[in-house]
Design a protein around this motif. Structure first.
Motif, PDB file in Angstrom:
ATOM      1  N   ASP A 164       0.833  -1.213   0.000  1.00  0.00           N
ATOM      2  CA  ASP A 164       0.000   0.000   0.000  1.00  0.00           C
ATOM      3  C   ASP A 164       0.864   1.258   0.000  1.00  0.00           C
ATOM      4  N   ARG A 165       1.977   1.210   0.765  1.00  0.00           N
ATOM      5  CA  ARG A 165       2.859   2.376   0.824  1.00  0.00           C
ATOM      6  C   ARG A 165       3.495   2.623  -0.555  1.00  0.00           C
ATOM      7  N   ARG A 166       3.907   1.520  -1.209  1.00  0.00           N
ATOM      8  CA  ARG A 166       4.494   1.676  -2.554  1.00  0.00           C
ATOM      9  C   ARG A 166       3.484   2.274  -3.518  1.00  0.00           C
ATOM     10  N   LYS A 167       2.244   1.774  -3.438  1.00  0.00           N
ATOM     11  CA  LYS A 167       1.205   2.283  -4.345  1.00  0.00           C
ATOM     12  C   LYS A 167       0.915   3.757  -4.054  1.00  0.00           C
ATOM     13  N   LYS A 168       0.896   4.102  -2.760  1.00  0.00           N
ATOM     14  CA  LYS A 168       0.636   5.491  -2.376  1.00  0.00           C
ATOM     15  C   LYS A 168       1.731   6.409  -2.913  1.00  0.00           C
ATOM     16  N   ASN A 169       2.967   5.894  -2.907  1.00  0.00           N
ATOM     17  CA  ASN A 169       4.099   6.678  -3.413  1.00  0.00           C
ATOM     18  C   ASN A 169       4.245   6.588  -4.926  1.00  0.00           C
ATOM     19  N   GLU A 170       3.268   5.903  -5.566  1.00  0.00           N
ATOM     20  CA  GLU A 170       3.265   5.758  -7.025  1.00  0.00           C
ATOM     21  C   GLU A 170       4.523   5.063  -7.543  1.00  0.00           C
ATOM     22  N   VAL A 171       5.080   4.128  -6.750  1.00  0.00           N
ATOM     23  CA  VAL A 171       6.259   3.383  -7.209  1.00  0.00           C
ATOM     24  C   VAL A 171       5.783   2.255  -8.111  1.00  0.00           C
ATOM     25  N   PHE A 172       6.343   2.184  -9.323  1.00  0.00           N
ATOM     26  CA  PHE A 172       5.945   1.156 -10.284  1.00  0.00           C
ATOM     27  C   PHE A 172       6.519  -0.184  -9.830  1.00  0.00           C
ATOM     28  N   GLN A 173       5.654  -1.224  -9.804  1.00  0.00           N
ATOM     29  CA  GLN A 173       6.073  -2.537  -9.295  1.00  0.00           C
ATOM     30  C   GLN A 173       6.068  -3.582 -10.404  1.00  0.00           C
ATOM     31  N   VAL A 174       7.185  -4.304 -10.494  1.00  0.00           N
ATOM     32  CA  VAL A 174       7.349  -5.365 -11.498  1.00  0.00           C
ATOM     33  C   VAL A 174       7.568  -6.686 -10.757  1.00  0.00           C
ATOM     34  N   LEU A 348       5.588  21.872  -3.149  1.00  0.00           N
ATOM     35  CA  LEU A 348       5.094  21.276  -4.398  1.00  0.00           C
ATOM     36  C   LEU A 348       6.254  20.857  -5.302  1.00  0.00           C
ATOM     37  N   TYR A 349       7.327  21.656  -5.284  1.00  0.00           N
ATOM     38  CA  TYR A 349       8.511  21.332  -6.079  1.00  0.00           C
ATOM     39  C   TYR A 349       9.085  19.982  -5.637  1.00  0.00           C
ATOM     40  N   ALA A 350       9.169  19.775  -4.318  1.00  0.00           N
ATOM     41  CA  ALA A 350       9.681  18.505  -3.770  1.00  0.00           C
ATOM     42  C   ALA A 350       8.738  17.356  -4.108  1.00  0.00           C
ATOM     43  N   LEU A 351       7.421  17.603  -4.038  1.00  0.00           N
ATOM     44  CA  LEU A 351       6.414  16.589  -4.355  1.00  0.00           C
ATOM     45  C   LEU A 351       6.561  16.111  -5.797  1.00  0.00           C
ATOM     46  N   VAL A 352       6.783  17.067  -6.722  1.00  0.00           N
ATOM     47  CA  VAL A 352       6.946  16.730  -8.142  1.00  0.00           C
ATOM     48  C   VAL A 352       8.182  15.864  -8.339  1.00  0.00           C
ATOM     49  N   HIS A 353       9.292  16.251  -7.727  1.00  0.00           N
ATOM     50  CA  HIS A 353      10.543  15.501  -7.884  1.00  0.00           C
ATOM     51  C   HIS A 353      10.459  14.111  -7.253  1.00  0.00           C
ATOM     52  N   LEU A 356       7.128  12.317  -9.723  1.00  0.00           N
ATOM     53  CA  LEU A 356       7.024  12.396 -11.182  1.00  0.00           C
ATOM     54  C   LEU A 356       8.410  12.371 -11.806  1.00  0.00           C
ATOM     55  N   HIS A 357       8.460  12.047 -13.088  1.00  0.00           N
ATOM     56  CA  HIS A 357       9.730  11.996 -13.789  1.00  0.00           C
ATOM     57  C   HIS A 357       9.955  13.354 -14.457  1.00  0.00           C
ATOM     58  N   VAL A 358      10.956  14.076 -13.977  1.00  0.00           N
ATOM     59  CA  VAL A 358      11.226  15.425 -14.501  1.00  0.00           C
ATOM     60  C   VAL A 358      12.110  15.320 -15.738  1.00  0.00           C
ATOM     61  N   LEU A 359      11.589  15.796 -16.884  1.00  0.00           N
ATOM     62  CA  LEU A 359      12.327  15.740 -18.141  1.00  0.00           C
ATOM     63  C   LEU A 359      13.197  16.986 -18.327  1.00  0.00           C
ATOM     64  N   ARG A 360      12.678  18.115 -17.900  1.00  0.00           N
ATOM     65  CA  ARG A 360      13.406  19.376 -18.108  1.00  0.00           C
ATOM     66  C   ARG A 360      12.912  20.382 -17.082  1.00  0.00           C
ATOM     67  N   GLU A 361      13.835  21.220 -16.601  1.00  0.00           N
ATOM     68  CA  GLU A 361      13.399  22.277 -15.682  1.00  0.00           C
ATOM     69  C   GLU A 361      14.348  23.479 -15.772  1.00  0.00           C
ATOM     70  N   ASN A 362      13.795  24.639 -15.528  1.00  0.00           N
ATOM     71  CA  ASN A 362      14.604  25.850 -15.408  1.00  0.00           C
ATOM     72  C   ASN A 362      13.806  26.899 -14.633  1.00  0.00           C
ATOM     73  N   GLY A 376       4.185  11.485 -16.020  1.00  0.00           N
ATOM     74  CA  GLY A 376       3.676  10.653 -14.942  1.00  0.00           C
ATOM     75  C   GLY A 376       2.203  10.401 -15.162  1.00  0.00           C
ATOM     76  N   LYS A 377       1.578   9.787 -14.168  1.00  0.00           N
ATOM     77  CA  LYS A 377       0.127   9.578 -14.288  1.00  0.00           C
ATOM     78  C   LYS A 377      -0.552  10.024 -12.998  1.00  0.00           C
ATOM     79  N   HIS A 378      -1.798  10.332 -13.118  1.00  0.00           N
ATOM     80  CA  HIS A 378      -2.610  10.771 -11.977  1.00  0.00           C
ATOM     81  C   HIS A 378      -2.000  11.988 -11.281  1.00  0.00           C
ATOM     82  N   ILE A 379      -1.508  12.939 -12.052  1.00  0.00           N
ATOM     83  CA  ILE A 379      -0.873  14.121 -11.467  1.00  0.00           C
ATOM     84  C   ILE A 379      -1.852  14.888 -10.579  1.00  0.00           C
ATOM     85  N   GLU A 380      -3.142  14.854 -10.959  1.00  0.00           N
ATOM     86  CA  GLU A 380      -4.153  15.568 -10.188  1.00  0.00           C
ATOM     87  C   GLU A 380      -4.334  14.947  -8.806  1.00  0.00           C
ATOM     88  N   GLN A 381      -4.046  13.629  -8.691  1.00  0.00           N
ATOM     89  CA  GLN A 381      -4.234  12.942  -7.412  1.00  0.00           C
ATOM     90  C   GLN A 381      -3.104  13.236  -6.419  1.00  0.00           C
TER      91      GLN A 381
END
Length: 391
Positions: A164-174, A348-353, A356-362, A376-381
Motif C-alpha cells: 500500500d505504501r508503494r502504491k501510495k508513493n506511485e512506485v511502479f512494481q514489477v 510542491l517542487y519537492a512533491l513533483v521531484h 514524477l519523472h522530470v524531463l526538463r526544468e529551469n 507521470g500519471k494521476h498528477i491531479e491525485q
C-alpha cells in the motif's frame, strides 16, 4: 517423468531406476497394478533402493497399502516437493509456509500404530490406546496449524502495508514470475546486486526478494523475484505461499521468464498462466521474456500476444534491452505535463521531484517560477493544488 527425476536429484537422492505403467485409470487400492508392485519390490531389492517415489499425489489409503507390500519407504510427488521446499526455506516466513503445507499434507495421512491398536471392541471402554495417541497427534497438528496461520496472517498484513505504501508513493512494481529454474533470480541479480542464490536446480529460490532498480531514464521501480511454479504444484503449497505469490497479483507489470532451451517450454507457459489465473493476475500487463537464448540455435515460437523479448541474462546488452522494454511499457501509461510552480512553493517542487519523472526544468528570468516538463500519471491525485499550475 524426467521432471520427477530432476526433482529427486534436487532433493539430494540418486535415481537408480525408472518404471512406468500404462493403465486406463489408477488402481484405487495400490495406484499401480498388483503385478507392477511385485516388479517394483524385486527391482528395489536388486538395486538396494531405500525409497520409491510415485509421480502423482497418492491417497492416504494408497500409501498405507503400498508400504505394507513394498519393503522400503514410499512417498509421492507432493511429499518430494515439500521435502525440497523444507531444504530450501531460509527466511522465518518461508519456514512457516513450508511447515504449514507439510502439516496440512500429513493430517489426513496420520495412521502409524493407531490403525493396528484402535477399535479393539465395539463397546465403551474397549478402544485401543493407539486411537488416543492418534487423536493427540491430530490435536497437536491442528493447534500448530492454527499458530502458523496466525503468524502468517501477521506477515501478510505487514506485506500488504508495504504494498500500500508503494502504491501510495506511485512506485511502479514489477514481478518476475515463471517456471522453476527459468532464470528469474539470475535476471534480478543482473538488474541489481541482490545476491540471490543462483543454481541450476529446481526451486533454488523460495523467499521473495524485492529490490529497487533504476531505469535508463532515471526512474526507480521495485522488482520482485517470486517462487517458481511447477506442473501440479501441490495445492497445500499454493495455499501456504499465497501471500508470497500475491506479489505477482499486486504488480503493475509481470515479467514472465521462460527457459527457451527447455523442450517443454510451451507446457511451462501454460502452467504459469494457470497459476496466475488462480491468483486473479491474468489481466495484469505482461512482458514475455525468453531467457537462456545463448543455449539455443533457433528462436522458440512465441504463441502469445503482447510484448516478447529474447535474451540471455548473462549478456549485458540484453539486460539493458530488458530495462528499456520495461521503461517503454511504463511510459506508454504516462502523460506529459508543463508546470509553472512559484519558487516559494518548495513543498510542491519537492512533491513533483519525488513522484514524477522530470524531463526538463529551469527558473524563469524573474526567478519567480520553476518551469518544469514532467511525465507521470494521476498528477491531479498527487495534490489538488498541483493541478492549478499545469500550463
Amino acid at each position: 517423468m524426467e521432471e520427477l527425476a530432476e526433482l529427486t536429484r534436487t532433493a539430494q537422492a540418486d535415481v537408480v531406476a525408472v518404471l512406468t505403467q500404462g493403465r486406463d485409470q489408477a488402481d484405487a487400492r495400490l495406484y499401480v497394478g498388483k503385478g507392477k508392485v511385485e516388479e517394483i519390490n524385486r527391482l528395489a531389492e536388486e538395486l538396494e533402493a531405500d525409497l520409491i517415489v510415485f509421480n502423482d499425489e497418492l491417497t492416504p489409503m494408497q500409501i498405507r497399502n503400498l508400504e505394507q507390500v513394498i519393503e522400503c519407504k514410499v512417498i509421492d510427488r507432493t511429499q518430494l516437493i515439500l521435502d525440497i521446499f523444507a531444504q530450501r526455506a531460509r527466511s522465518r516466513e518461508g519456514k512457516w509456509q513450508v511447515e504449514l503445507a507439510q502439516l496440512q499434507y500429513r493430517l489426513p495421512r496420520l495412521t502409524g500404530k493407531g490403525a493396528e491398536l484402535s477399535r479393539l471392541g465395539a463397546g465403551i471402554g474397549t478402544r485401543g490406546p493407539g486411537e488416543t495417541k492418534l487423536e493427540s497427534d491430530r490435536r497437536h497438528i491442528r493447534r500448530r496449524i492454527s499458530e502458523i496461520e496466525a503468524h502468517l496472517a501477521e506477515v501478510k498484513r505487514h506485506r500488504q502495508l508495504y504494498r500500500d505504501r508503494r502504491k501510495k508513493n506511485e512506485v511502479f512494481q514489477v514481478a518476475i514470475v515463471g517456471y522453476t529454474n527459468a532464470g528469474k533470480s539470475t535476471i534480478l541479480n543482473r538488474l541489481t546486486d541482490a545476491g540471490i542464490l543462483e543454481e541450476d536446480k529446481l526451486f533454488a529460490t523460495l523467499d521473495p526478494t524485492s529490490r529497487r532498480v533504476r531505469l535508463p531514464g532515471g526512474e526507480e521501480i521495485i522488482v520482485t523475484d517470486t517462487v517458481g511454479f511447477i506442473q501440479n504444484l501441490p495445492h497445500q503449497l499454493v495455499a501456504a505461499f499465497r501471500s508470497t505469490l500475491e506479489e505477482a497479483a499486486e504488480a503493475d507489470l509481470i515479467l514472465q521468464v521462460i527457459d527457451a532451451s527447455h523442450p517443454d517450454y510451451q507446457i511451462h507457459m501454460e502452467v504459469v498462466d494457470e497459476v496466475l489465473a488462480q491468483l486473479g493476475a491474468e489481466a495484469i500487463p505482461r512482458l514475455t521474456v525468453f531467457n537462456k537464448m545463448d543455449a539455443v540455435e533457433e528462436r522458440p515460437i512465441a504463441t502469445i500476444s503482447g510484448s516478447v523479448l529474447y535474451i540471455s541474462a548473462y549478456r549485458e546488452d540484453d539486460i539493458e534491452r530488458l530495462l528499456a522494454a520495461v521503461e517503454v511499457h511504463i511510459e506508454s501509461g504516462y502523460s506529459r505535463y508543463l508546470l509553472r510552480l512559484p519558487t516559494a512553493r518548495g513543498d510542491l517542487y519537492a512533491l513533483v521531484h519525488r513522484n514524477l519523472h522530470v524531463l526538463r526544468e529551469n527558473v524563469d528570468e524573474d526567478g519567480m517560477y520553476y518551469e518544469l516538463e514532467v511525465k507521470g500519471k494521476h498528477i491531479e491525485q498527487l495534490s489538488p493544488e498541483l493541478a492549478e499550475f499545469i500550463i
